[in-house]
Enzyme design. Structure first.
Site, PDB file in Angstrom:
ATOM      1  N   PRO A  16       6.571   2.979  -7.842  1.00 29.82           N
ATOM      2  CA  PRO A  16       6.273   4.400  -7.683  1.00 29.82           C
ATOM      3  C   PRO A  16       5.632   4.613  -6.318  1.00 29.82           C
ATOM      4  CG  PRO A  16       4.729   3.364  -9.235  1.00 29.82           C
ATOM      5  CD  PRO A  16       5.666   2.295  -8.768  1.00 29.82           C
ATOM      6  N   MET A  17       6.078   5.608  -5.588  1.00 30.19           N
ATOM      7  CA  MET A  17       5.428   5.955  -4.320  1.00 30.19           C
ATOM      8  C   MET A  17       5.316   7.466  -4.233  1.00 30.19           C
ATOM      9  SD  MET A  17       6.695   3.466  -1.251  1.00 30.19           S
ATOM     10  CE  MET A  17       8.405   3.441  -1.724  1.00 30.19           C
ATOM     11  N   GLN A  70       5.016   7.408 -14.838  1.00 31.86           N
ATOM     12  CA  GLN A  70       3.664   6.891 -14.584  1.00 31.86           C
ATOM     13  C   GLN A  70       2.592   7.968 -14.675  1.00 31.86           C
ATOM     14  OE1 GLN A  70       1.786   5.657 -10.792  1.00 31.86           O
ATOM     15  NE2 GLN A  70       1.912   3.583 -11.607  1.00 31.86           N
ATOM     16  N   CYS A 101      -4.085   3.070  -8.024  1.00 31.02           N
ATOM     17  CA  CYS A 101      -4.225   4.003  -6.902  1.00 31.02           C
ATOM     18  C   CYS A 101      -5.606   3.838  -6.254  1.00 31.02           C
ATOM     19  CB  CYS A 101      -4.016   5.445  -7.359  1.00 31.02           C
ATOM     20  SG  CYS A 101      -4.169   6.589  -5.972  1.00 31.02           S
ATOM     21  N   LYS A 140       0.319  -0.689 -14.304  1.00 31.76           N
ATOM     22  CA  LYS A 140       0.453  -1.173 -12.931  1.00 31.76           C
ATOM     23  C   LYS A 140      -0.936  -1.221 -12.320  1.00 31.76           C
ATOM     24  CE  LYS A 140       2.928  -0.568  -8.608  1.00 31.76           C
ATOM     25  NZ  LYS A 140       1.975   0.060  -7.692  1.00 31.76           N
ATOM     26  N   GLY A 202       4.131  -6.316  -3.605  1.00 29.28           N
ATOM     27  CA  GLY A 202       3.388  -6.447  -2.359  1.00 29.28           C
ATOM     28  C   GLY A 202       4.165  -7.159  -1.277  1.00 29.28           C
ATOM     29  N   ASP A 203       4.459  -6.411  -0.203  1.00 28.56           N
ATOM     30  CA  ASP A 203       5.032  -6.989   1.019  1.00 28.56           C
ATOM     31  C   ASP A 203       6.453  -7.516   0.871  1.00 28.56           C
ATOM     32  OD1 ASP A 203       2.583  -6.395   2.105  1.00 28.56           O
ATOM     33  OD2 ASP A 203       1.813  -8.446   1.953  1.00 28.56           O
TER      34      ASP A 203
HETATM   35  C1  LIG Z   1       2.956   6.182   0.136  1.00 28.92           C
HETATM   36  C2  LIG Z   1       2.716   5.326  -1.079  1.00 28.92           C
HETATM   37  C3  LIG Z   1       2.560   5.927  -2.316  1.00 28.92           C
HETATM   38  C4  LIG Z   1       2.317   5.149  -3.455  1.00 28.92           C
HETATM   39  N1  LIG Z   1       2.194   5.761  -4.666  1.00 28.92           N
HETATM   40  C5  LIG Z   1       1.984   5.014  -5.782  1.00 28.92           C
HETATM   41  C6  LIG Z   1       1.901   5.632  -7.066  1.00 28.92           C
HETATM   42  O1  LIG Z   1       2.034   6.854  -7.221  1.00 28.92           O
HETATM   43  N2  LIG Z   1       1.664   4.823  -8.139  1.00 28.92           N
HETATM   44  C7  LIG Z   1       1.529   3.455  -8.011  1.00 28.92           C
HETATM   45  O2  LIG Z   1       1.324   2.767  -9.007  1.00 28.92           O
HETATM   46  N3  LIG Z   1       1.635   2.852  -6.814  1.00 28.92           N
HETATM   47  C8  LIG Z   1       1.863   3.593  -5.708  1.00 28.92           C
HETATM   48  N4  LIG Z   1       2.005   2.963  -4.499  1.00 28.92           N
HETATM   49  C9  LIG Z   1       1.955   1.485  -4.426  1.00 28.92           C
HETATM   50  C10 LIG Z   1       3.355   0.848  -4.440  1.00 28.92           C
HETATM   51  O3  LIG Z   1       4.038   1.109  -5.643  1.00 28.92           O
HETATM   52  C11 LIG Z   1       3.280  -0.683  -4.207  1.00 28.92           C
HETATM   53  O4  LIG Z   1       2.651  -1.305  -5.288  1.00 28.92           O
HETATM   54  C12 LIG Z   1       2.535  -1.038  -2.925  1.00 28.92           C
HETATM   55  O5  LIG Z   1       2.958  -0.225  -1.849  1.00 28.92           O
HETATM   56  C13 LIG Z   1       2.728  -2.509  -2.544  1.00 28.92           C
HETATM   57  O6  LIG Z   1       4.067  -2.806  -2.323  1.00 28.92           O
HETATM   58  P1  LIG Z   1       4.709  -2.894  -0.823  1.00 28.92           P
HETATM   59  O7  LIG Z   1       3.801  -3.796  -0.017  1.00 28.92           O
HETATM   60  O8  LIG Z   1       6.065  -3.515  -1.093  1.00 28.92           O
HETATM   61  O9  LIG Z   1       4.767  -1.523  -0.283  1.00 28.92           O
HETATM   62  C14 LIG Z   1       2.233   3.727  -3.350  1.00 28.92           C
HETATM   63  C15 LIG Z   1       2.398   3.132  -2.098  1.00 28.92           C
HETATM   64  C16 LIG Z   1       2.640   3.901  -0.973  1.00 28.92           C
HETATM   65  C17 LIG Z   1       2.814   3.217   0.357  1.00 28.92           C
END
Ligand SMILES: Cc1cc2nc3c(=O)[nH]c(=O)nc-3n(C[C@H](O)[C@H](O)[C@H](O)COP(=O)(O)O)c2cc1C
Length: 320
Positions: A16-17, A70, A101, A140, A202-203
């Protein structure tokens, strides 16, 4: 990976983002072969108070399933009530609870990552939501709030004891926000401490990252997030690799432009052209980063006033 009785051969979930993974983006992601997605986080309180805009986050297209919806919040009865209201109005398969979050405003309300400070509250939330809806519940989480208070194992065990079907762990502490590296050793500790499936987050920015994480850390599945912004092709590569044993497909400029236009159209269909123009700004530059001529597109993005203007900027990229 197998989650709540459903097989996901791609072993991949889209994270989720907020502000990015709306119904339009997820529709595109499904066309890339995505099997499991989550909505942007939705405020349980806002659902219970019937805030109209909040409900738009729960909208999904027909192709957008299985879908995890979520919720964020801190009060078990509000979370349960929100899950029930949403189940009556929107199709979804999994109810996911946000314990990750790191935003100050959210944590000040004891929501998001702040839930990690009280594993017993997480237990109560999962239990209440499970009782309220006949759907699998997942959580999460981050690995802790600070490096001195890492407690993902304890939190995950509380979720498992309350009946959670699986856990996703983002290997950062809340105070890290998105800096530093995700600590996958902590994710493994969670995997070794519970018997429900664990997805690592993550990453993951390349197919190689996904393969390396799966091989080295033996999680049940991986989650992609920032790596797919402007690059939904990464989803196709990971799905093809794990589900079909196929290597990555190169992406031409033609395909990039075609996909970006389609993405814009999907957002516009859901939210109208005006909002799509505003929201697509955060995606557009990312589709073309590193491509000759894309600095002009990025510079002009904030002043584009119509779809035609935006698409013309993309077409200009073919001129180099
Ligand atoms: C702009 C943004 C918004 C996000 N929104 C949520 C969210 O609404 N709920 C959630 O559980 N994680 C959220 N995340 C976290 C991501 O789902 C993910 O766990 C985190 O970015 C790590 O993964 P990555 O390094 O591959 O980006 C968000 C991350 C970003 C960058």
């Amino acid at each position: 990976m197998r989650l709540a009785g459903v097989n996901y051969p791609s072993r991949l979930a889209l994270g989720p983002m907020a502000g990015y993974t709306d119904a339009g983006f997820r529709r595109l992601a499904r066309e890339m072969g995505l099997e499991l997605a989550f909505t942007e986080m939705i405020s349980a309180k806002a659902v219970v108070y019937e805030n109209e805009k909040t409900f738009t986050y729960a909208v999904s297209h027909e192709s957008d399933h299985p879908l995890g919806l979520q919720l964020f919040g801190s009060e078990p009865h509000i979370m349960a009530e929100a899950a029930k209201i949403l189940a009556e109005r929107y199709p979804y398969e999994i109810l996911d609870i946000n314990a990750g979050c790191p935003a100050r405003k959210i944590m000040r309300n004891r929501e998001g990552s702040a839930l990690l400070r009280r594993p017993s509250l997480l237990f109560d939330i999962v239990s209440a939501v499970k009782k309220a809806v006949a759907k699998p519940v997942s959580v999460k989480m981050r690995i802790g709030t600070t490096k001195n208070t890492i407690n993902a194992v304890e939190a995950a065990r509380a979720c498992e004891a309350a009946g959670a079907s699986f856990i996703t762990v983002h290997g950062r502490t809340a105070d890290q926000l998105y800096t530093g590296r995700a600590d996958w050793d902590q994710i493994v500790k969670v995997k070794q401490s519970v018997s429900i499936p664990v997805i690592g987050s993550g990453d993951i920015f390349t197919l190689e990252d996904a393969v390396e994480k799966m091989d080295r850390y033996k999680v049940d599945g991986v989650m992609v997030a920032r790596g797919v912004i402007g690059n939904p092709f990464l989803i196709r590569d990971i799905v093809n690799w794990f589900a079909h044993g196929k290597g990555p497909k190169p992406v031409s400029l033609e395909e990039r432009v075609k996909t970006a236009k389609k993405h814009f159209d999907y957002i516009a269909e859901d939210k109208g052209e005006y909002r799509a123009l505003l929201e697509f700004r955060s995606h557009a530059g990312r589709y073309f980063s590193g491509i000759r001529g894309s600095s002009v597109l990025r510079a002009k993005l904030s002043s584009t006033e119509s779809k035609e203007e935006l698409f013309a900027l993309m077409e200009d990229l073919f001129k180099g």
